[in-house]
Design an enzyme around this catalytic site. Structure first.
Site, PDB file in Angstrom:
ATOM      1  N   HIS A  91      65.065 -39.298  64.708  1.00 29.47           N
ATOM      2  CA  HIS A  91      63.960 -39.716  63.958  1.00 29.47           C
ATOM      3  C   HIS A  91      64.142 -40.983  63.252  1.00 29.47           C
ATOM      4  CE1 HIS A  91      60.485 -37.771  60.770  1.00 29.47           C
ATOM      5  NE2 HIS A  91      60.693 -38.848  60.472  1.00 29.47           N
ATOM      6  N   GLU A  97      55.357 -32.888  56.481  1.00 34.20           N
ATOM      7  CA  GLU A  97      55.986 -33.703  55.102  1.00 34.20           C
ATOM      8  C   GLU A  97      55.649 -33.022  53.710  1.00 34.20           C
ATOM      9  OE1 GLU A  97      57.974 -37.853  54.888  1.00 34.20           O
ATOM     10  OE2 GLU A  97      56.154 -37.311  56.389  1.00 34.20           O
TER      11      GLU A  97
END
Length: 338
Positions: A17, A200
């Site tokens: 990521h 998130e």
């Protein structure tokens, strides 16, 4: 350096990521601005660093897109990519799967070919010089329309053989994964892997949408999944990998203190969590920084670190031969440390 820090440093790792535009260091930003005749709203490097004090994801994104303006040529994208690989080579990173945001460049008039060819050339050179294998993921900007995403996917057609998959990033709130259901289905038809930022800042419902509507292969972030016990159990049962970014979560105020980060809870629950840096220039830490600072804050054990590193390799799209080689290297490092 503590024994655990030395242990972390010694281990081979993968990063799954990483937004390549988020590795643009202030010094590099200034250099490219001068090279390309771009005027920045900052007097010097110190002033840029002072601007890296965000209260939320949107404030970061505003600065992130402003920084992108210096990226103008194929050489710029090569330099950006190669500099990142050189930096993570120092962290003993052996494999990377990185995102790029073509819409952030093509909407500025930069040719798609210049963006992707510069990045791919950088990845190729990084593999030759540092032995770092890699994959490239094309991310759609979720604050733009699905039609824009379709247009970007079409532009990428000559490069499908060099793209691992598609991702979904940028402002999460108000832009649920379901907004991109058709373009993700089309990407799947084309043989591309599917990834999405979910949970998130967005709620657990966004993680469900990413799983059920987009049918993704891996979740980016996923922190807020822990608010739903049924979802946690599902992630465990389906062995869904989460690409967790601790220092990013701290910098963007997703957590108020690294001691409160959910990474250890994820591990204890059996979730396949991995550690990554997201946008390291902006968030104050590359791969090892994320491991070391989080291990210290959460009192992680050597076994926890090994699990995280192993998850990184297991969750990567490596050839069987490459995966076996890296896992064997990991085992040898662990044995040598005991």
């Amino acid at each position: 350096m503590s024994n655990l820090n030395s242990f972390i440093q010694s281990l081979p790792k993968a990063e799954l990521h990483l937004h390549i535009e988020g590795s643009l260091e202030p010094e590099q930003m200034f250099e490219m601005a001068q090279r390309n005749g771009v005027t920045l709203p900052y007097a010097d490097v110190a002033e840029i660093r002072a601007a890296y004090d965000f209260n939320n994801l949107q404030e970061f994104l505003d600065l992130y897109y402003a920084g992108m303006s210096v990226l103008q040529t194929k050489q710029d994208f090569f330099d950006l990519t190669y500099a990142y690989l050189k930096r993570v080579h120092a962290d003993n990173c052996r494999h990377v799967e990185i995102f790029f945001d073509p819409q952030g460049h093509t909407e500025r008039g930069i040719a798609f070919a210049d963006v992707i060819e510069g990045i791919l050339d950088g990845l190729d050179q990084g593999e030759a010089d540092f032995g770092i294998s890699s994959h490239l993921i094309l991310s759609f900007l979720r604050h733009l329309s699905e039609e824009d995403a379709f247009a970007t996917l079409a532009e990428a057609e000559p490069y499908y053989d060099r793209i691992l998959g598609v991702g979904l990033d940028s402002s999460e709130m108000g832009h649920p994964p379901s907004k991109f259901a058709r373009v993700f289905a089309k990407s799947r038809e084309l043989g591309l892997k599917l990834f999405a930022h979910a949970g998130e800042e967005g709620p657990p419902e966004y993680v469900y949408e990413a799983l059920d509507i987009l049918d993704i292969d891996r979740i980016d972030h996923g922190n807020r999944s822990l608010e739903d016990d049924v979802l946690v159990q599902r992630l465990v049962e389906e062995e869904m990998y989460l690409t967790v970014c601790p220092l990013s979560n701290l910098k963007l105020c997703v957590v108020d203190d690294l001691k409160n980060h959910p990474l250890k809870v994820m591990l204890d629950a059996g979730i396949k969590a991995t550690v990554n840096s997201d946008d390291p220039s902006y968030f104050g830490g590359y791969l090892n920084d994320n491991y070391i600072r989080t291990a210290d804050a959460l009192n992680l054990s050597k076994d926890d670190i090994v699990t995280l590193v192993r998850n990184g390799f297991e969750g990567a799209y490596l050839s069987p031969e490459r995966k076996e080689l890296l896992l064997s290297e990991l085992s040898k490092n662990i044995s040598a440390s005991n």
